[in-house]
Scaffold this motif. Structure first.
Motif, PDB file in Angstrom:
ATOM      1  N   PRO A   1     -12.146  32.103  19.035  1.00 13.98           N
ATOM      2  CA  PRO A   1     -12.393  33.398  18.393  1.00 13.98           C
ATOM      3  C   PRO A   1     -12.153  34.527  19.394  1.00 13.98           C
ATOM      4  N   PRO A   2     -12.099  35.773  18.929  1.00 14.66           N
ATOM      5  CA  PRO A   2     -11.908  36.897  19.853  1.00 14.66           C
ATOM      6  C   PRO A   2     -12.984  36.927  20.934  1.00 14.66           C
ATOM      7  N   THR A   3     -12.617  37.443  22.096  1.00 12.14           N
ATOM      8  CA  THR A   3     -13.555  37.563  23.216  1.00 12.14           C
ATOM      9  C   THR A   3     -13.769  39.034  23.544  1.00 12.14           C
ATOM     10  N   PHE A   4     -14.883  39.314  24.238  1.00 13.07           N
ATOM     11  CA  PHE A   4     -15.246  40.683  24.591  1.00 13.07           C
ATOM     12  C   PHE A   4     -15.405  40.808  26.099  1.00 13.07           C
ATOM     13  N   GLN A   5     -14.964  41.946  26.626  1.00 15.01           N
ATOM     14  CA  GLN A   5     -15.257  42.327  27.999  1.00 15.01           C
ATOM     15  C   GLN A   5     -15.836  43.733  27.956  1.00 15.01           C
ATOM     16  N   THR A   6     -16.912  43.958  28.707  1.00 16.30           N
ATOM     17  CA  THR A   6     -17.532  45.278  28.707  1.00 16.30           C
ATOM     18  C   THR A   6     -17.880  45.698  30.121  1.00 16.30           C
ATOM     19  N   ASN A   7     -17.950  47.012  30.338  1.00 17.02           N
ATOM     20  CA  ASN A   7     -18.518  47.553  31.565  1.00 17.02           C
ATOM     21  C   ASN A   7     -19.364  48.763  31.200  1.00 17.02           C
TER      22      ASN A   7
ATOM     23  N   GLU B   1     -10.200  40.955  22.973  1.00 18.67           N
ATOM     24  CA  GLU B   1      -8.940  40.270  23.243  1.00 18.67           C
ATOM     25  C   GLU B   1      -8.817  39.014  22.384  1.00 18.67           C
ATOM     26  N   ASP B   2      -7.623  38.756  21.895  1.00 18.30           N
ATOM     27  CA  ASP B   2      -7.311  37.562  21.120  1.00 18.30           C
ATOM     28  C   ASP B   2      -5.797  37.502  20.977  1.00 18.30           C
ATOM     29  N   LEU B   3      -5.276  36.353  20.582  1.00 16.49           N
ATOM     30  CA  LEU B   3      -3.830  36.275  20.354  1.00 16.49           C
ATOM     31  C   LEU B   3      -3.400  37.189  19.227  1.00 16.49           C
ATOM     32  N   LYS B   4      -4.219  37.264  18.162  1.00 17.15           N
ATOM     33  CA  LYS B   4      -3.881  38.111  17.020  1.00 17.15           C
ATOM     34  C   LYS B   4      -5.163  38.666  16.421  1.00 17.15           C
ATOM     35  N   ILE B   5      -5.487  39.910  16.770  1.00 17.24           N
ATOM     36  CA  ILE B   5      -6.698  40.551  16.272  1.00 17.24           C
ATOM     37  C   ILE B   5      -6.417  41.130  14.894  1.00 17.24           C
ATOM     38  N   ALA B   6      -7.253  40.741  13.922  1.00 22.43           N
ATOM     39  CA  ALA B   6      -7.087  41.245  12.554  1.00 22.43           C
ATOM     40  C   ALA B   6      -7.958  42.466  12.295  1.00 22.43           C
ATOM     41  N   SER B   7      -9.198  42.479  12.816  1.00 22.45           N
ATOM     42  CA  SER B   7     -10.090  43.603  12.566  1.00 22.45           C
ATOM     43  C   SER B   7     -11.149  43.696  13.644  1.00 22.45           C
ATOM     44  N   VAL B   8     -11.571  44.934  13.929  1.00 25.84           N
ATOM     45  CA  VAL B   8     -12.701  45.203  14.815  1.00 25.84           C
ATOM     46  C   VAL B   8     -13.525  46.295  14.140  1.00 25.84           C
ATOM     47  N   ILE B   9     -14.790  45.995  13.834  1.00 27.25           N
ATOM     48  CA  ILE B   9     -15.626  46.943  13.109  1.00 27.25           C
ATOM     49  C   ILE B   9     -17.004  47.033  13.744  1.00 27.25           C
TER      50      ILE B   9
ATOM     51  N   PRO C   1      -2.827  45.351  12.689  1.00 31.81           N
ATOM     52  CA  PRO C   1      -2.835  43.915  12.986  1.00 31.81           C
ATOM     53  C   PRO C   1      -1.408  43.441  13.280  1.00 31.81           C
ATOM     54  N   TYR C   2      -1.143  42.573  14.247  1.00 31.08           N
ATOM     55  CA  TYR C   2      -2.087  41.736  14.946  1.00 31.08           C
ATOM     56  C   TYR C   2      -1.825  41.905  16.430  1.00 31.08           C
ATOM     57  N   VAL C   3      -2.533  42.855  17.035  1.00 31.76           N
ATOM     58  CA  VAL C   3      -2.373  43.118  18.455  1.00 31.76           C
ATOM     59  C   VAL C   3      -3.254  42.171  19.252  1.00 31.76           C
ATOM     60  N   LYS C   4      -3.064  42.174  20.574  1.00 32.85           N
ATOM     61  CA  LYS C   4      -3.804  41.256  21.434  1.00 32.85           C
ATOM     62  C   LYS C   4      -5.021  41.900  22.098  1.00 32.85           C
ATOM     63  N   LYS C   5      -5.058  43.236  22.118  1.00 30.13           N
ATOM     64  CA  LYS C   5      -6.128  43.899  22.850  1.00 30.13           C
ATOM     65  C   LYS C   5      -6.508  45.201  22.149  1.00 30.13           C
ATOM     66  N   ILE C   6      -7.806  45.458  22.028  1.00 34.53           N
ATOM     67  CA  ILE C   6      -8.321  46.676  21.418  1.00 34.53           C
ATOM     68  C   ILE C   6      -9.433  47.230  22.303  1.00 34.53           C
ATOM     69  N   ASN C   7      -9.410  48.549  22.540  1.00 38.10           N
ATOM     70  CA  ASN C   7     -10.453  49.213  23.310  1.00 38.10           C
ATOM     71  C   ASN C   7     -11.499  49.817  22.372  1.00 38.10           C
ATOM     72  N   PHE C   8     -12.747  49.823  22.820  1.00 34.21           N
ATOM     73  CA  PHE C   8     -13.793  50.505  22.068  1.00 34.21           C
ATOM     74  C   PHE C   8     -14.788  51.120  23.039  1.00 34.21           C
ATOM     75  N   LYS C   9     -15.571  52.078  22.531  1.00 32.13           N
ATOM     76  CA  LYS C   9     -16.593  52.729  23.350  1.00 32.13           C
ATOM     77  C   LYS C   9     -17.851  52.908  22.519  1.00 32.13           C
ATOM     78  N   ALA C  10     -18.995  52.661  23.120  1.00 34.83           N
ATOM     79  CA  ALA C  10     -20.286  52.875  22.481  1.00 34.83           C
ATOM     80  C   ALA C  10     -21.104  53.776  23.392  1.00 34.83           C
TER      81      ALA C  10
ATOM     82  N   THR D   1     -28.692  50.699  19.946  1.00 38.90           N
ATOM     83  CA  THR D   1     -28.182  49.341  19.741  1.00 38.90           C
ATOM     84  C   THR D   1     -27.082  49.357  18.696  1.00 38.90           C
ATOM     85  N   THR D   2     -26.145  48.427  18.841  1.00 40.50           N
ATOM     86  CA  THR D   2     -25.088  48.272  17.848  1.00 40.50           C
ATOM     87  C   THR D   2     -24.510  46.874  17.963  1.00 40.50           C
ATOM     88  N   ARG D   3     -23.752  46.464  16.954  1.00 44.61           N
ATOM     89  CA  ARG D   3     -23.034  45.187  16.971  1.00 44.61           C
ATOM     90  C   ARG D   3     -21.570  45.465  16.632  1.00 44.61           C
ATOM     91  N   ILE D   4     -20.677  44.949  17.468  1.00 37.74           N
ATOM     92  CA  ILE D   4     -19.234  45.041  17.229  1.00 37.74           C
ATOM     93  C   ILE D   4     -18.754  43.668  16.774  1.00 37.74           C
TER      94      ILE D   4
END
Length: 690
Positions: free
Chosen positions: A483-489, A500-508, A526-535, A545-548
């Protein structure tokens, strides 16, 4: 005798490229899990045997390398003619794994949780099909042997609950464990094992072993009077090189807690597909039933989760949410579609054939069922036969043989079996799909079947308190098997992340789990390999608190919970404890009058507050006992004072300032007037006219 569970492998219907390999191959490796041999107490009866049934469509030159229990290496070469079966048969006592219950001796350790060489490695110059089979007196089962190129590095075990003999309670002869075995393909194979329950010799401790080429490691569940039903299903295996994994039970009753005076039981086994070959859905259909069988108990099936937070649907109706290695179990009394939000494995189990003795046909077996994208349209397969000693000589074990066909409606009238179009076969619709299933009673031996469309095929057979079963099809590995993986700082009040994933369909963002955080996600197609987000925090004086949630092209889902601590310090005597502005203290005092003001500071948040600096900015005429650095746990308070004493008249202004590594605030602003009274008292009078 044994107990059945339906195990279904879900494979991907997806947008990704699949690496497919038929059950045919040119190199295989196998081992045989311990069976229960009642007649070994009479001299290790040579009738108990292990088999490799090898089918060659074209003339094949085959090499088989294997070891006996003494560790002696044997190298055989055989030739299998075109369109023929070669039956490779060896004595179980010398060539199968021996568990801690060898043949009623519960104290014997043998191969359990010890590295040994009890494997068979088969190489061929032509593609072949291999089925493994273990035969003992009224306890037998078969399994597909998967080509080496289909094996992987990560597995979740499918097995079944340990059993006890219901009538006589706990004893060595009739108490049999859940079990699995790992076989190495190459030298220096490092394997990590996380058992789901206590094992016989290492309990539930994680195990790390190193196997060399062709070595085997057998794991069996512990059995004691208080733990008679421990099931190794859900055990997790990970290796640095591909391995083969076989799971089952030494002699199971299905269901494991069946009531009766003498329920029949059977050896059950399957070779487990690697996690990267699991998929999202499969069709589960009932077994064909043998003659002369009790009908009071249903067969069973399980759906095992490959990842955490997997939603399970039965016929598109939500059933449960389970985590990695957990499973749901249901009666197999009708066909159904099983589906997971993440990859799953479904397994079916044939039930115990008799509960109170007798001579019923059939008994437990364990069968993996591929999903529709693992179907083929042209099969060569074998309905096997084995032999055992009886009262009047050597007898055939299986008297009834069946195939089960799962096929789309468009091919129902175009199925060709052994060269003849099938007619008069009753097919039943799988509700909510365009697929049908039906049974055909067949003879033992080699068969062929084909149709215009891809279809599923299952093979089984029954004898007195005996059964075997396996599937035909392909094993497809996903390119995208995680499944997709997450990296945060973290940057104090905000978190920057990458999906990150081979083919990302959605990030919500999950609104139901979001509070006091603003989330921004990069726009993408869709279907990129990398998506950036900020909270980032909205109110920095409150926790957030939030869930991605991220999903890939085949529906595999993962999420990350983000928690950002706010600067959750406030004064109890403030109008709002989560004050964002300082409070003001005004007062007028006489010269040299000392006055102390009492305050209580509180951490009203959910996280520890580590204060790195607290001070009075000017520190003229003001003092405080609040430490320069301190910590406050959630809901913890600290009392302190700020004292004032001036030796001259003036207006005195000072600020109590507090900061941590990410935030700072002026908490209290003092504006005090000190009056210098340097005049003598004055008397005035007035005469009243009266």
């Amino acid at each position: 005798m044994r107990k059945y569970t339906l195990l279904i492998i879900t494979l991907f219907i997806s947008f990704i490229k699949l690496h497919s390999s038929d059950v045919k191959g040119t190199e295989f490796i196998a081992t045989f899990l311990p069976n229960l041999h009642n007649n070994w107490s009479y001299g290790k009866d040579l009738g108990d045997s292990v088999y490799l049934f090898i089918y060659a469509e074209k003339l094949a030159n085959i090499n088989i390398q294997y070891y006996n229990q003494k560790g002696q290496f044997i190298n055989d070469s055989i030739t299998v003619p075109s369109n023929s079966i070669y039956t490779f048969k060896k004595n179980s006592y010398e060539f199968a794994l021996l568990g801690f219950n060898e043949s009623g001796d519960i104290s014997s350790r043998n191969n359990s949780e010890r590295i040994c060489n009890m494997s068979f490695r088969v190489k061929s110059d032509q593609p072949i099909i291999i089925y493994g089979h273990s035969q003992a007196n009224t306890t037998s089962e078969s399994f597909n042997v998967l080509p080496i190129e289909t094996l992987g590095n990560e597995y979740i075990v499918a097995a079944y609950n340990a059993s006890k003999w219901i009538a006589s309670g706990f004893n060595g002869v009739q108490t049999t464990p859940s079990q699995f075995a790992i076989v190495a393909i190459d030298d220096s194979t490092e394997v990590a094992i996380e058992p789901s329950v206590d094992t016989r010799f290492n309990k539930k401790n994680k195990q790390a072993i190193t196997l060399n080429k062709n070595e085997v490691y057998l794991v069996q569940s512990d059995i004691s009077p208080n733990n008679t039903y421990l099931d190794l299903t859900g055990s997790y295996i990970k290796s640095n090189k591909p391995v083969a994994v076989f799971g089952g039970q030494q002699r199971a009753a299905v269901p494991y807690d069946i009531a009766g005076s003498s329920p029949s039981r059977d050896y059950i086994v399957e070779q487990i597909p690697p996690l990267e070959a699991w998929n999202l859905q499969a069709y589960v259909v009932p077994f064909p039933q043998p003659t002369n069988i009790e009908t009071t108990i249903p067969d069973l099936f399980r759906v095992i989760a490959g990842f955490n937070n997997t939603d399970i649907y039965i016929d598109d109706v939500y059933y449960a949410t389970i985590n990695k290695g957990e499973f749901v179990e249901l009666p197999l009394n009708k066909s159904c579609k099983v589906r997971g939000s993440s990859p799953i494995l479904a397994v079916s189990y044939k039930r115990t054939s008799q509960t109170n003795g007798g001579n019923s046909n059939g008994d437990p077996l364990m069968q993996i069922v591929p999903s529709i994208d693992q179907y083929g349209n042209n099969y060569k397969f074998i309905n096997i036969q084995a032999y055992e000693k009886g009262s009047f000589g050597i007898n055939k074990v299986y008297t009834e043989h069946f195939i089960t066909i799962i096929i789309p409606s468009t091919s129902l009238k175009s199925i060709v079996f052994d060269g003849t179009t099938l007619v008069n076969v009753k097919f039943t619709k799988i509700e909510g799909t365009d697929y049908y299933y039906g049974y055909l009673k067949v003879n033992e031996g080699i068969h062929s079947i084909s149709a215009p469309d891809n279809f599923g095929l299952f093979i089984c057979g029954y004898g007195n308190a005996n059964s075997y079963g396996y599937y035909s099809g392909i094993i497809s590995k996903r390119d995208d098997f995680e499944p997709p993986t997450f990296q945060t700082n973290s940057d104090c009040d905000e978190i920057n992340g990458i999906v990150e994933d081979l083919k990302i369909a959605s990030v919500i963002k999950d609104d139901s789990k979001t509070k006091n955080i603003n989330v921004t996600i990069d726009n993408f197609k869709p279907y990129v390999k990398k998506i950036n987000f900020k909270a980032e925090l909205i109110n920095k004086k409150l926790d957030g608190t939030t869930r991605i949630i991220a999903k890939d092209s085949i529906g595999q889902q993962n999420f990350i919970d983000i928690n950002i601590p706010g600067f959750t310090l406030g004064l109890l005597n403030a109008i709002k404890i989560d004050q964002s502005e300082p409070i003001f203290v005004y007062d007028t005092l006489q010269l040299n009058e000392k006055k102390c003001y009492k305050f209580t500071i509180k951490n009203y948040g959910n996280y520890e507050q580590n204060i790195t600096k607290s001070l009075l900015k000017s520190n003229v005429a003001f003092t405080t006992n609040l430490p320069n650095t301190f910590k406050l746990n959630p809901n913890e308070t600290k009392d302190f004072t700020v004292c004032f004493n001036a030796d001259h008249g003036d207006t005195f202004i000072d600020t109590l300032y507090i900061e941590n590594n990410c935030n700072n605030q002026d908490f209290i602003i003092f504006n005090l007037l000190s009056k210098d009274d340097d005049k003598n008292p004055e008397l005035t009078s007035k005469i009243d006219k009266c």
